[in-house]
Design a protein around this motif. Structure first.
Motif, short mmCIF file in Angstrom:
data_model
loop_
_atom_site.label_atom_id
_atom_site.label_comp_id
_atom_site.label_asym_id
_atom_site.label_seq_id
_atom_site.Cartn_x
_atom_site.Cartn_y
_atom_site.Cartn_z
N LEU A 1 78.25 48.93 47.10
CA LEU A 1 77.02 49.65 47.28
C LEU A 1 75.94 48.83 46.39
CD1 LEU A 1 78.33 53.49 47.22
CD2 LEU A 1 77.25 52.10 49.14
N GLY A 2 76.28 48.07 45.73
CA GLY A 2 75.45 47.49 44.71
C GLY A 2 75.52 47.79 43.41
N HIS A 3 76.28 48.33 42.90
CA HIS A 3 76.36 48.99 41.47
C HIS A 3 76.90 47.94 40.58
CE1 HIS A 3 74.93 52.87 42.53
NE2 HIS A 3 75.74 53.21 43.39
N HIS A 4 76.35 47.46 39.49
CA HIS A 4 77.02 46.82 38.51
C HIS A 4 77.22 47.21 37.12
CE1 HIS A 4 75.70 43.72 41.82
NE2 HIS A 4 76.87 43.18 41.25
N ARG A 5 76.28 48.14 36.93
CA ARG A 5 76.35 49.02 35.52
C ARG A 5 77.09 50.36 35.82
NH1 ARG A 5 77.12 48.64 31.56
NH2 ARG A 5 75.90 49.95 30.37
N ILE A 6 78.49 50.37 35.83
CA ILE A 6 79.38 51.49 36.06
C ILE A 6 80.23 51.70 34.85
CG2 ILE A 6 81.38 52.03 37.85
CD1 ILE A 6 80.35 49.36 39.42
N GLY A 7 80.22 53.11 34.65
CA GLY A 7 80.91 53.62 33.57
C GLY A 7 82.29 54.32 34.28
N ALA A 8 83.24 54.57 33.32
CA ALA A 8 84.54 55.08 33.65
C ALA A 8 84.87 56.17 32.79
CB ALA A 8 85.46 54.09 33.51
N LEU A 9 85.44 57.46 33.53
CA LEU A 9 86.00 58.50 32.84
C LEU A 9 87.50 58.58 33.21
CD1 LEU A 9 83.37 61.29 33.27
CD2 LEU A 9 83.49 59.84 31.56
N ILE A 10 88.43 58.42 32.29
CA ILE A 10 89.63 58.41 32.56
C ILE A 10 90.28 59.48 31.79
CG2 ILE A 10 91.84 56.98 32.14
CD1 ILE A 10 89.54 55.45 33.60
N GLY B 1 86.06 66.81 31.58
CA GLY B 1 85.12 65.77 32.45
C GLY B 1 83.56 65.79 31.97
N PHE B 2 83.31 67.31 32.08
CA PHE B 2 82.00 67.41 31.78
C PHE B 2 81.44 67.12 30.46
CE2 PHE B 2 78.76 70.23 29.86
CZ PHE B 2 77.92 70.60 30.71
N ASP B 3 82.19 67.05 29.55
CA ASP B 3 81.94 66.80 28.13
C ASP B 3 81.82 65.20 27.96
OD1 ASP B 3 81.87 69.31 27.49
OD2 ASP B 3 83.81 69.41 26.39
N ALA B 4 82.93 64.53 28.53
CA ALA B 4 83.08 63.08 28.57
C ALA B 4 81.99 62.70 29.16
CB ALA B 4 84.24 62.60 29.03
N ALA B 5 81.56 63.08 30.54
CA ALA B 5 80.40 62.61 31.25
C ALA B 5 79.05 62.64 30.41
CB ALA B 5 80.16 63.25 32.52
N LEU B 6 78.84 63.73 29.88
CA LEU B 6 77.67 64.16 29.18
C LEU B 6 77.37 63.21 28.00
CD1 LEU B 6 75.42 66.59 29.37
CD2 LEU B 6 76.75 67.71 27.42
N ASP B 7 78.50 62.84 27.21
CA ASP B 7 78.28 61.81 26.34
C ASP B 7 78.22 60.42 26.66
OD1 ASP B 7 79.07 60.93 23.27
OD2 ASP B 7 80.74 60.07 24.38
N LEU B 8 78.98 60.04 27.73
CA LEU B 8 78.77 58.88 28.24
C LEU B 8 77.38 58.42 28.89
CD1 LEU B 8 80.02 55.87 28.69
CD2 LEU B 8 80.95 57.05 31.14
N LEU B 9 76.87 59.46 29.62
CA LEU B 9 75.60 59.20 30.42
C LEU B 9 74.46 59.34 29.40
CD1 LEU B 9 76.30 61.07 33.69
CD2 LEU B 9 76.00 58.79 33.23
N ALA C 1 77.84 67.72 34.57
CA ALA C 1 77.19 67.01 33.62
C ALA C 1 75.79 66.40 34.04
CB ALA C 1 78.10 66.10 32.88
N ALA C 2 76.10 65.72 35.09
CA ALA C 2 74.91 64.92 35.66
C ALA C 2 73.55 65.81 35.93
CB ALA C 2 75.04 64.21 36.89
N ALA C 3 74.00 66.82 36.65
CA ALA C 3 72.93 67.98 36.90
C ALA C 3 72.38 68.57 35.43
CB ALA C 3 73.57 69.01 37.56
N SER C 4 73.28 68.61 34.58
CA SER C 4 72.68 69.05 33.30
C SER C 4 71.69 68.04 32.58
CB SER C 4 73.81 69.48 32.32
OG SER C 4 74.53 70.58 32.77
#
Length: 339
Positions: free
Chosen positions: A177-186, A227-235, A258-261
């Motif tokens: 899809l053309g993404h190159h700046r990709i984060g990861a939540l494990i 997942g919410f907390d980790a995504a909020l921190d990463l994004l 988290a994205a919506a927040s």
């Protein structure tokens, strides 16, 4: 309540014929079968499972040990395992250890060889393999299901899927899809149960010469809130990310929130892809793109493998591999938006 002998007398057949009708085995004519079932219904006959177990010298149950029944994946897996057990004439005894360190030990000690003929263990990343081997050594068959490393068997019979391929497929989808700046939540420690998924993700990026550093990853527990907390921190730390790979659906659903927040639109501002395909993945808004693992097949194969071990079948394989994971495209991923 009528006995099997009384049912047989009323139907004009032998007790063995009644047993064959109820277990759907042997050669019984349609007319005879219908006559027996009518008597069974009229008399309210129910088989005595304890008596059957004594006669057949086997428990009517197989056991399933889970780490956390509140994780939506495990009820879905349990339903499929229960259906498989019932098809084979067994009942499924379920124990939820709630991730207690000694919960599994107590369950194994109480169940092995008494309440159940064999034990199915759903892998939660915190298995005590030595304990499972010790139970196996006493004569009680044990099977590990949802093993994530088919090329690295645990030493106990297992049913495994290719977690590395699941992570690779997820990452490859984002790259296409053309993404190159990709984060990861494990949803585990770096070398924990989801380590194979994360390695597959990194290998896919490496194959396309796309850089990934640990600063673009967060390790969390396998839960919505984590997942919410980790995504909020990463994004928040890396607002230039255009996509997230999440190793499991439950934290991915937290990442959607988290994205919506943060006021981000999924997938216009940030694409999210995950692994597993629990039922909630199709019901979230937006629906979650995920790499489906073969849950029903794993449950069926796990029950069948355990029953083979119970029956002392010859040539039982140490590892049963499932079909490969499959990408399920939904609304949470889209081509990268050009700035």
């Amino acid at each position: 309540m009528a006995t099997i002998k009384e049912v047989a007398a009323l139907a004009g057949v032998t007790p063995t014929t009644v047993t064959n009708v109820l277990r759907d085995r042997g050669r019984v004519g349609d007319a005879t079968r219908e006559r027996v079932l009518k008597v069974v219904a009229a008399q309210g006959y129910r088989p005595n499972l304890n008596a059957r177990a004594l006669v057949e010298r086997r428990a009517p149950t197989i056991a399933l040990m889970l780490g956390c029944i509140t994780n939506p994946f495990y009820p879905e897996f349990t339903l499929q395992a229960n259906n498989a057990a019932r098809r084979h004439g067994r009942f499924l005894l379920v124990c939820n250890t709630d991730y207690e360190p000694d919960g599994g030990t107590r369950f194994l000690a109480d169940v092995a060889g008494s309440l159940s003929d064999g034990i199915l263990v759903a892998n939660n990343g915190d298995l005590r393999i030595d304990e499972l081997k010790a139970i196996q050594a006493t004569g009680t068959p044990v099977v590990i299901s949802i093993w994530e490393f088919p090329d690295d068997p645990p030493g106990v019979p297992c049913v495994a899927f290719d977690s590395h391929k699941a992570g690779f497929i997820a990452a490859d989808h984002l790259l296409e899809l053309g993404h190159h700046r990709i984060g990861a939540l494990i949803g585990s420690p770096k070398n924990g149960i989801h380590g194979g998924r994360y390695q597959g993700f990194r290998d896919a990026l490496r194959a396309r010469k796309v850089k990934h550093v640990l600063a673009d990853a967060r390790f969390c527990s396998d839960s919505f809130q984590s997942g919410f907390d980790a995504a909020l921190d990463l994004l928040s730390a890396h607002p230039d990310l255009t996509a997230l790979f999440v190793s499991n659906d439950l934290p991915a659903l937290g990442a959607l929130n988290a994205a919506a927040s943060l006021g981000l639109n999924v997938p216009d501002d940030i694409s999210i892809v995950s692994v597993t395909d629990i039922e909630l993945a199709s019901q979230s808004r937006p629906s979650l793109t995920t790499v489906a693992i073969p849950t029903a097949e794993m449950a069926e194969q796990s029950v069948e493998l355990l029953l083979k071990l119970i029956a002392n079948a010859p040539d039982v394989p140490p590892v049963v591999r499932t079909a490969d994971p499959v990408l399920v495209k939904r609304a949470s991923t889209a081509p990268v938006r050009k700035s």
